[in-house]
Design a protein around this motif. Sequence first.
Motif, PDB file in Angstrom:
ATOM      1  N   SER A   1       0.805  -1.813  -0.524  1.00 61.55           N
ATOM      2  CA  SER A   1      -0.122  -0.239   0.358  1.00 61.55           C
ATOM      3  C   SER A   1       0.874   1.563  -0.222  1.00 61.55           C
ATOM      4  CB  SER A   1      -1.062   0.478   1.051  1.00 61.55           C
ATOM      5  OG  SER A   1      -1.252   0.512   0.898  1.00 61.55           O
ATOM      6  N   SER A   2       2.186   1.014   0.619  1.00 60.51           N
ATOM      7  CA  SER A   2       2.931   2.574   1.061  1.00 60.51           C
ATOM      8  C   SER A   2       3.488   2.815  -0.392  1.00 60.51           C
ATOM      9  CB  SER A   2       3.942   2.194   1.925  1.00 60.51           C
ATOM     10  OG  SER A   2       4.793   3.287   1.880  1.00 60.51           O
ATOM     11  N   ALA A   3       3.969   1.943  -1.516  1.00 55.88           N
ATOM     12  CA  ALA A   3       4.768   1.254  -2.305  1.00 55.88           C
ATOM     13  C   ALA A   3       3.610   2.312  -3.906  1.00 55.88           C
ATOM     14  CB  ALA A   3       5.242   0.066  -3.015  1.00 55.88           C
ATOM     15  N   TYR A   4       2.307   1.306  -3.537  1.00 58.94           N
ATOM     16  CA  TYR A   4       0.891   2.487  -4.352  1.00 58.94           C
ATOM     17  C   TYR A   4       1.146   3.905  -4.043  1.00 58.94           C
ATOM     18  CZ  TYR A   4      -0.211  -1.798  -7.650  1.00 58.94           C
ATOM     19  OH  TYR A   4      -0.175  -2.262  -8.344  1.00 58.94           O
ATOM     20  N   ARG A   5       0.743   4.215  -2.324  1.00 57.19           N
ATOM     21  CA  ARG A   5       0.450   5.930  -2.358  1.00 57.19           C
ATOM     22  C   ARG A   5       1.860   6.317  -2.967  1.00 57.19           C
ATOM     23  NH1 ARG A   5      -1.208   3.626   2.601  1.00 57.19           N
ATOM     24  NH2 ARG A   5       1.156   3.667   3.436  1.00 57.19           N
ATOM     25  N   SER A   6       3.330   6.214  -3.258  1.00 58.64           N
ATOM     26  CA  SER A   6       4.526   6.367  -2.991  1.00 58.64           C
ATOM     27  C   SER A   6       4.162   7.215  -4.985  1.00 58.64           C
ATOM     28  CB  SER A   6       5.391   6.033  -3.604  1.00 58.64           C
ATOM     29  OG  SER A   6       6.276   6.755  -3.468  1.00 58.64           O
ATOM     30  N   LYS A   7       4.012   5.552  -5.756  1.00 58.73           N
ATOM     31  CA  LYS A   7       3.855   6.202  -7.181  1.00 58.73           C
ATOM     32  C   LYS A   7       1.983   6.666  -6.972  1.00 58.73           C
ATOM     33  CE  LYS A   7       5.092   0.982  -8.426  1.00 58.73           C
ATOM     34  NZ  LYS A   7       5.550   0.679  -8.822  1.00 58.73           N
ATOM     35  N   VAL A   8       1.488   6.501  -6.985  1.00 54.71           N
ATOM     36  CA  VAL A   8       0.375   7.890  -7.123  1.00 54.71           C
ATOM     37  C   VAL A   8       0.872   9.190  -6.529  1.00 54.71           C
ATOM     38  CG1 VAL A   8      -2.161   9.121  -6.307  1.00 54.71           C
ATOM     39  CG2 VAL A   8      -1.595   6.444  -6.651  1.00 54.71           C
ATOM     40  N   GLU A   9       1.301   9.421  -6.226  1.00 56.05           N
ATOM     41  CA  GLU A   9       1.856  10.613  -5.376  1.00 56.05           C
ATOM     42  C   GLU A   9       3.492  11.529  -6.551  1.00 56.05           C
ATOM     43  OE1 GLU A   9       1.312  13.102  -3.177  1.00 56.05           O
ATOM     44  OE2 GLU A   9       0.054  11.756  -1.965  1.00 56.05           O
ATOM     45  N   THR A  10       3.727  10.475  -7.026  1.00 51.47           N
ATOM     46  CA  THR A  10       4.588  10.800  -7.934  1.00 51.47           C
ATOM     47  C   THR A  10       4.425  11.184  -9.445  1.00 51.47           C
ATOM     48  OG1 THR A  10       6.407   8.956  -6.897  1.00 51.47           O
ATOM     49  CG2 THR A  10       6.717   9.790  -9.488  1.00 51.47           C
TER      50      THR A  10
ATOM     51  N   GLN B   1       2.289   6.635 -18.340  1.00 51.91           N
ATOM     52  CA  GLN B   1       2.538   6.642 -18.684  1.00 51.91           C
ATOM     53  C   GLN B   1       4.595   6.168 -18.371  1.00 51.91           C
ATOM     54  OE1 GLN B   1       2.399   7.841 -22.876  1.00 51.91           O
ATOM     55  NE2 GLN B   1      -0.170   6.533 -22.518  1.00 51.91           N
ATOM     56  N   ALA B   2       4.662   7.413 -18.100  1.00 52.35           N
ATOM     57  CA  ALA B   2       6.403   7.482 -17.439  1.00 52.35           C
ATOM     58  C   ALA B   2       6.699   6.340 -15.848  1.00 52.35           C
ATOM     59  CB  ALA B   2       6.294   9.053 -16.582  1.00 52.35           C
ATOM     60  N   ASN B   3       5.596   6.240 -15.582  1.00 52.50           N
ATOM     61  CA  ASN B   3       5.807   5.500 -14.252  1.00 52.50           C
ATOM     62  C   ASN B   3       5.065   4.325 -14.943  1.00 52.50           C
ATOM     63  OD1 ASN B   3       6.383   5.693 -11.487  1.00 52.50           O
ATOM     64  ND2 ASN B   3       4.013   5.457 -11.008  1.00 52.50           N
ATOM     65  N   GLY B   4       5.149   3.524 -15.838  1.00 48.70           N
ATOM     66  CA  GLY B   4       4.685   2.508 -16.641  1.00 48.70           C
ATOM     67  C   GLY B   4       3.067   2.200 -16.417  1.00 48.70           C
TER      68      GLY B   4
ATOM     69  N   ASP C   1      -4.745  -0.998  -8.839  1.00 49.38           N
ATOM     70  CA  ASP C   1      -5.495  -1.844  -7.776  1.00 49.38           C
ATOM     71  C   ASP C   1      -6.764  -0.347  -7.027  1.00 49.38           C
ATOM     72  OD1 ASP C   1      -4.609  -0.127  -5.516  1.00 49.38           O
ATOM     73  OD2 ASP C   1      -3.656  -1.840  -4.602  1.00 49.38           O
ATOM     74  N   GLY C   2      -7.011   0.361  -7.998  1.00 47.91           N
ATOM     75  CA  GLY C   2      -8.220   0.923  -7.394  1.00 47.91           C
ATOM     76  C   GLY C   2      -8.598   1.497  -5.660  1.00 47.91           C
ATOM     77  N   LYS C   3      -7.034   1.272  -5.366  1.00 47.27           N
ATOM     78  CA  LYS C   3      -7.025   1.596  -3.833  1.00 47.27           C
ATOM     79  C   LYS C   3      -6.774   3.027  -3.093  1.00 47.27           C
ATOM     80  CE  LYS C   3      -6.821  -3.065  -2.743  1.00 47.27           C
ATOM     81  NZ  LYS C   3      -6.009  -4.140  -1.638  1.00 47.27           N
ATOM     82  N   VAL C   4      -5.807   3.276  -4.245  1.00 50.23           N
ATOM     83  CA  VAL C   4      -5.475   4.482  -3.663  1.00 50.23           C
ATOM     84  C   VAL C   4      -6.180   6.254  -4.661  1.00 50.23           C
ATOM     85  CG1 VAL C   4      -3.623   5.935  -3.554  1.00 50.23           C
ATOM     86  CG2 VAL C   4      -3.129   3.283  -2.182  1.00 50.23           C
ATOM     87  N   THR C   5      -6.198   7.088  -3.879  1.00 48.94           N
ATOM     88  CA  THR C   5      -6.484   7.955  -4.990  1.00 48.94           C
ATOM     89  C   THR C   5      -6.265   8.863  -4.166  1.00 48.94           C
ATOM     90  OG1 THR C   5      -8.361   6.187  -5.261  1.00 48.94           O
ATOM     91  CG2 THR C   5      -8.465   9.052  -6.055  1.00 48.94           C
ATOM     92  N   ARG C   6      -5.822  10.028  -4.757  1.00 44.40           N
ATOM     93  CA  ARG C   6      -5.514  11.662  -5.318  1.00 44.40           C
ATOM     94  C   ARG C   6      -5.796  12.560  -5.761  1.00 44.40           C
ATOM     95  NH1 ARG C   6      -4.418   8.529  -1.019  1.00 44.40           N
ATOM     96  NH2 ARG C   6      -2.657   8.536   0.260  1.00 44.40           N
ATOM     97  N   GLU C   7      -5.672  14.114  -5.874  1.00 47.53           N
ATOM     98  CA  GLU C   7      -6.507  15.473  -5.994  1.00 47.53           C
ATOM     99  C   GLU C   7      -5.905  16.296  -5.651  1.00 47.53           C
ATOM    100  OE1 GLU C   7     -10.368  15.562  -6.351  1.00 47.53           O
ATOM    101  OE2 GLU C   7     -10.391  17.230  -5.672  1.00 47.53           O
ATOM    102  N   LEU C   8      -4.927  17.134  -7.217  1.00 43.30           N
ATOM    103  CA  LEU C   8      -4.452  17.790  -6.971  1.00 43.30           C
ATOM    104  C   LEU C   8      -5.093  18.784  -7.672  1.00 43.30           C
ATOM    105  CD1 LEU C   8      -1.884  19.601  -5.633  1.00 43.30           C
ATOM    106  CD2 LEU C   8      -0.548  18.458  -7.448  1.00 43.30           C
ATOM    107  N   GLU C   9      -5.069  19.675  -7.460  1.00 46.05           N
ATOM    108  CA  GLU C   9      -5.838  21.417  -7.857  1.00 46.05           C
ATOM    109  C   GLU C   9      -4.268  22.079  -8.440  1.00 46.05           C
ATOM    110  OE1 GLU C   9      -8.961  23.460  -5.281  1.00 46.05           O
ATOM    111  OE2 GLU C   9     -10.280  21.825  -6.376  1.00 46.05           O
ATOM    112  N   VAL C  10      -4.692  21.837  -9.967  1.00 42.73           N
ATOM    113  CA  VAL C  10      -3.466  23.182 -10.500  1.00 42.73           C
ATOM    114  C   VAL C  10      -4.423  24.298 -10.658  1.00 42.73           C
ATOM    115  CG1 VAL C  10      -1.797  23.398 -12.022  1.00 42.73           C
ATOM    116  CG2 VAL C  10      -1.951  21.611 -11.063  1.00 42.73           C
ATOM    117  N   VAL C  11      -3.418  25.870 -10.684  1.00 47.73           N
ATOM    118  CA  VAL C  11      -4.300  26.714 -11.268  1.00 47.73           C
ATOM    119  C   VAL C  11      -3.332  27.743 -12.480  1.00 47.73           C
ATOM    120  CG1 VAL C  11      -4.820  29.617 -10.951  1.00 47.73           C
ATOM    121  CG2 VAL C  11      -5.101  27.530  -9.319  1.00 47.73           C
TER     122      VAL C  11
END
Length: 164
Positions: free
Chosen positions: A56-65, A92-95, A150-160
């Motif tokens: 789970s930690s690995a997926y969180r890290s990849k999602v943040e990247t 795609q840069a993350n595979g 795997d659908g378990k980790v979701t993150r959101e970021l706003e860019v102006v």
Amino acid sequence: MNLRVVKRRGDDGDVGAPVRDGGFSLVEILMTIALMGTVLIAVMNAALAGISSSSSSAYRSKVETVLQNAADRVNRAPKACTYPQFLRAAAQANGWSGDEVTATYRWYQPGDSAAAATPGTWNGDGTTACDGPVPGSVVQLVTINVTSPDGKVTRELEVVKSDI
């Protein structure tokens, strides 16, 4: 069975009956197996929890990247109404396939003046960041969503994004 004779002194001084060797009884063996099984189950549960946490930690890290990569690409991109190619490239840069990254788009409609009682608003239905025939003439809000494969980790970021 190995028996030995031990002298015991009784009231009459006779030699007592033979005494068994000091081995383990069936009850002792069964209790030992039960205790070892309990300890083994606890150790296995701890190991499985560690593996799950690491994954789970690995997926969180990849999602943040991927999220940071997508935000950087959108920020550096020339102003347009949408930025799907930049979002796909970040994944795609993350595979990843590119379907894990989505975005919604809005534009800023300023109020009458800076001192007006009614401030500006973010407009749009999320499909485009343009409000007219001239793209790039407004301040844009791009909300980037990244979900792990795997659908378990979701993150959101706003860019102006703006020219100002």
